[in-house]
Design a protein around this motif. Structure first.
Motif, PDB file in Angstrom:
ATOM      1  N   THR A  50       0.808  -1.190  -0.097  1.00 55.98           N
ATOM      2  CA  THR A  50      -0.016   0.099   0.069  1.00 55.98           C
ATOM      3  C   THR A  50       0.775   1.142  -0.128  1.00 55.98           C
ATOM      4  N   TRP A  51       2.150   0.932   0.274  1.00 53.00           N
ATOM      5  CA  TRP A  51       3.073   2.249  -0.019  1.00 53.00           C
ATOM      6  C   TRP A  51       2.927   3.296   1.252  1.00 53.00           C
ATOM      7  N   ASP A  52       2.697   3.085   2.452  1.00 53.18           N
ATOM      8  CA  ASP A  52       2.505   3.781   3.592  1.00 53.18           C
ATOM      9  C   ASP A  52       3.828   4.688   3.897  1.00 53.18           C
ATOM     10  N   GLU A  53       3.523   5.482   4.955  1.00 55.15           N
ATOM     11  CA  GLU A  53       4.660   6.398   5.239  1.00 55.15           C
ATOM     12  C   GLU A  53       5.897   5.404   5.853  1.00 55.15           C
ATOM     13  N   TRP A  54       5.451   4.308   6.486  1.00 53.23           N
ATOM     14  CA  TRP A  54       6.717   3.422   7.125  1.00 53.23           C
ATOM     15  C   TRP A  54       7.578   2.955   5.721  1.00 53.23           C
ATOM     16  N   SER A  55       6.987   2.361   4.869  1.00 51.94           N
ATOM     17  CA  SER A  55       7.590   1.803   3.525  1.00 51.94           C
ATOM     18  C   SER A  55       8.277   2.878   3.077  1.00 51.94           C
ATOM     19  N   GLN A  56       7.622   3.920   2.697  1.00 49.50           N
ATOM     20  CA  GLN A  56       8.486   4.834   1.997  1.00 49.50           C
ATOM     21  C   GLN A  56       9.673   5.370   2.509  1.00 49.50           C
ATOM     22  N   SER A  57       9.799   5.599   3.619  1.00 48.89           N
ATOM     23  CA  SER A  57      10.989   5.659   4.515  1.00 48.89           C
ATOM     24  C   SER A  57      12.193   4.445   4.335  1.00 48.89           C
ATOM     25  N   ARG A  58      11.560   3.163   4.289  1.00 45.33           N
ATOM     26  CA  ARG A  58      12.563   2.182   4.447  1.00 45.33           C
ATOM     27  C   ARG A  58      12.844   1.360   3.085  1.00 45.33           C
ATOM     28  N   VAL A  59      11.866   0.849   2.233  1.00 44.12           N
ATOM     29  CA  VAL A  59      12.146   0.155   1.365  1.00 44.12           C
ATOM     30  C   VAL A  59      12.733   1.074   0.097  1.00 44.12           C
ATOM     31  N   LYS A  60      13.433   0.227  -0.923  1.00 41.15           N
ATOM     32  CA  LYS A  60      14.013   0.805  -1.974  1.00 41.15           C
ATOM     33  C   LYS A  60      13.689   0.182  -3.148  1.00 41.15           C
ATOM     34  N   PRO A  61      12.692   0.188  -4.029  1.00 40.86           N
ATOM     35  CA  PRO A  61      12.221  -0.321  -5.132  1.00 40.86           C
ATOM     36  C   PRO A  61      13.320  -0.080  -6.108  1.00 40.86           C
ATOM     37  N   PRO A  62      13.366  -0.876  -7.221  1.00 41.64           N
ATOM     38  CA  PRO A  62      12.446  -2.268  -7.323  1.00 41.64           C
ATOM     39  C   PRO A  62      13.267  -3.420  -6.693  1.00 41.64           C
ATOM     40  N   TYR A  63      12.594  -4.318  -6.317  1.00 38.63           N
ATOM     41  CA  TYR A  63      13.050  -5.411  -5.446  1.00 38.63           C
ATOM     42  C   TYR A  63      11.844  -6.649  -5.329  1.00 38.63           C
ATOM     43  N   VAL A  64      12.346  -7.776  -5.105  1.00 41.86           N
ATOM     44  CA  VAL A  64      11.303  -8.849  -4.874  1.00 41.86           C
ATOM     45  C   VAL A  64      10.808  -8.790  -3.155  1.00 41.86           C
ATOM     46  N   PHE A  65       9.654  -8.541  -3.028  1.00 37.75           N
ATOM     47  CA  PHE A  65       9.768  -8.486  -1.401  1.00 37.75           C
ATOM     48  C   PHE A  65       8.873  -9.963  -0.782  1.00 37.75           C
ATOM     49  N   GLY A  66       8.493  -9.891   0.198  1.00 37.33           N
ATOM     50  CA  GLY A  66       8.005 -11.117   0.791  1.00 37.33           C
ATOM     51  C   GLY A  66       8.952 -11.778   1.884  1.00 37.33           C
ATOM     52  N   HIS A 109      18.724 -11.031  17.893  1.00 41.56           N
ATOM     53  CA  HIS A 109      17.395 -10.571  17.263  1.00 41.56           C
ATOM     54  C   HIS A 109      17.274  -9.038  17.223  1.00 41.56           C
ATOM     55  N   ILE A 110      18.086  -8.327  17.915  1.00 40.94           N
ATOM     56  CA  ILE A 110      18.035  -6.958  18.051  1.00 40.94           C
ATOM     57  C   ILE A 110      19.684  -6.362  17.444  1.00 40.94           C
ATOM     58  N   CYS A 111      20.076  -7.144  16.531  1.00 39.26           N
ATOM     59  CA  CYS A 111      21.445  -6.460  15.890  1.00 39.26           C
ATOM     60  C   CYS A 111      21.120  -5.281  15.575  1.00 39.26           C
ATOM     61  N   ALA A 112      22.205  -4.438  15.703  1.00 38.51           N
ATOM     62  CA  ALA A 112      22.261  -3.153  15.177  1.00 38.51           C
ATOM     63  C   ALA A 112      22.190  -3.151  13.607  1.00 38.51           C
ATOM     64  N   ASN A 113      22.865  -4.115  13.038  1.00 36.30           N
ATOM     65  CA  ASN A 113      22.939  -4.120  11.700  1.00 36.30           C
ATOM     66  C   ASN A 113      22.299  -4.983  10.961  1.00 36.30           C
ATOM     67  N   THR A 114      20.994  -5.037  11.486  1.00 34.58           N
ATOM     68  CA  THR A 114      19.898  -6.279  10.806  1.00 34.58           C
ATOM     69  C   THR A 114      19.775  -5.835   9.463  1.00 34.58           C
ATOM     70  N   GLU A 115      19.497  -6.778   8.415  1.00 34.78           N
ATOM     71  CA  GLU A 115      18.884  -6.742   7.134  1.00 34.78           C
ATOM     72  C   GLU A 115      17.688  -7.642   7.065  1.00 34.78           C
ATOM     73  N   ILE A 116      16.564  -7.270   6.839  1.00 29.34           N
ATOM     74  CA  ILE A 116      15.474  -8.214   6.730  1.00 29.34           C
ATOM     75  C   ILE A 116      15.179  -8.505   5.374  1.00 29.34           C
ATOM     76  N   ILE A 117      14.913  -9.988   5.091  1.00 31.88           N
ATOM     77  CA  ILE A 117      14.511 -10.294   3.585  1.00 31.88           C
ATOM     78  C   ILE A 117      13.274  -9.727   3.286  1.00 31.88           C
ATOM     79  N   GLY A 118      13.247  -9.448   1.967  1.00 32.18           N
ATOM     80  CA  GLY A 118      11.845  -8.809   1.745  1.00 32.18           C
ATOM     81  C   GLY A 118      11.726  -7.565   2.100  1.00 32.18           C
ATOM     82  N   VAL A 119      12.610  -6.854   3.044  1.00 36.04           N
ATOM     83  CA  VAL A 119      12.356  -5.466   3.129  1.00 36.04           C
ATOM     84  C   VAL A 119      13.854  -4.700   2.680  1.00 36.04           C
TER      85      VAL A 119
END
Length: 346
Positions: A50-66, A109-119
């Motif tokens: 839905t491209w809300d405010e959180w996603s606008q500030s976090r993700v960088k299209p284009p990419y595969v999500f999920g 689980h609270i690693c300061a350098n976490t990358e989340i797949i699909g995000v």
């Protein structure tokens, strides 16, 4: 493995996504390639769709999500020795650095350098996904792929509920999306005396009842604070699991918790939330805990144990299945709130 695969791509900085053919990912020496058999839609995916405010500030299209899936290992790097080709797997979706203070003290689980797949990197809404082998969780081959695919969000529910003691206590679950429903089941399995489920959606409240809620409350029709007062002899609930992210509901959660109680927050409000810190936190002496991801890998062990024991049955909250090509139907059901967990099949 060479060739192309089908994948759902967040292709632009706008609502929606597209089904595309993209290259099958290549793996490194410490990675595995998984053929995805089932992948489920998460609330985070809905934020991105839905491209809300959180996603606008976090993700960088284009990419595969999920990021929620179950599948079979079809390739492994030459340095991989913890899984084999043919293993049934799911994945811990937080890819951590291993050397920050949190990782070094058992709090990866609270690693300061976490990358989340699909995000933060390509995800699993696809026929194949490549991931570090150390993130693999081996599944019992008898566990159906659809149920195996929801272990990651189930882990969020387990982490939230079991962040403190719930045996014999009154637990409020605010927000009965799929993780809220699962939290109801976990609290009941863990010995809660009462599990009160709150939402604005009767469809989802009925699913929460099926998962073990002792009382459901549609907050449009009943006053949540009055209901809690009547059910707890005016004392308030011992534990609040906040899954809604709605400012009014969050405020009610802090007001309904008893003195010395616990509020565990998994939800992701898209804007700052106003809370009466003085009266609802400080003077009450409560514990407030932010919940992110799953404890690695304690929570996964708890998830596997709960499923193996049959204490929590996830089948009843998986309500819809679609082929990957029909992903829009799944997201529309999520937006309308007319579903439990939606599973896509590549």
């Amino acid at each position: 493995m060479d060739g192309k695969m089908k994948a759902i791509v967040k292709d632009r900085r706008a609502p929606g996504a597209t089904l595309q053919e993209v290259p099958i990912p290549k793996i490194g020496d410490q990675e595995v390639l998984i053929q995805v058999k089932a992948t489920s839609i998460c609330g985070t995916d809905l934020h991105i769709y839905t491209w809300d405010e959180w996603s606008q500030s976090r993700v960088k299209p284009p990419y595969v999500f999920g990021h929620e899936f179950a599948g079979i290992v079809v390739e492994k790097g030459k340095l991989v020795n913890n899984v084999e080709i043919g293993d049934h797997v799911s994945a811990e979706t937080h890819i951590v650095c291993g050397h920050c203070p949190q990782c070094l003290t058992g709090q990866a689980h609270i690693c300061a350098n976490t990358e989340i797949i699909g995000v933060d990197r390509d995800g699993c809404f696809a026929e194949y996904v490549a991931l570090p082998a150390e993130n693999m969780w081996k599944n019992d081959p008898s566990l159906p792929f659809d149920e195996a695919s929801v272990q990651e969000p189930f882990g969020n529910a387990v982490h939230t509920v079991l962040a403190g003691d719930v045996v014999g206590k009154t637990v409020a679950v605010i927000g009965c999306g799929p993780i809220g429903m699962m939290a109801v089941g976990v609290a009941k399995a863990a010995g809660a005396a009462q599990v009160i489920a709150f939402d604005l959606n009767d469809y989802r409240l009925n699913l929460a009842k099926d998962m073990g809620a002792t009382r459901t409350v549609n907050s449009l029709n009943e006053n949540p604070l009055e209901v809690v007062k009547s059910l707890t002899n005016g004392q308030g609930v011992d534990v609040v699991c906040e899954m809604s992210g709605h400012p009014i509901a969050m405020d009610q959660g802090f007001k309904m918790v008893t003195n010395g109680g616990r509020v565990s927050i998994l939800s992701l409000p898209v804007k700052p939330v106003e809370i009466d810190v003085t009266n609802d936190i400080v003077f009450k002496g409560i514990t407030v805990q932010g919940i992110t991801g799953r404890k690695m890998y304690q929570t996964w062990q708890q998830v596997a144990g709960l499923l193996q024991s049959g204490q929590v049955d996830l089948k009843q909250m998986i309500t819809h299945h679609f082929p990957l090509e029909d992903f829009d139907k799944g997201f529309e059901l999520m937006i309308e709130g007319k579903c439990g967990k939606v599973v896509l099949h590549p």
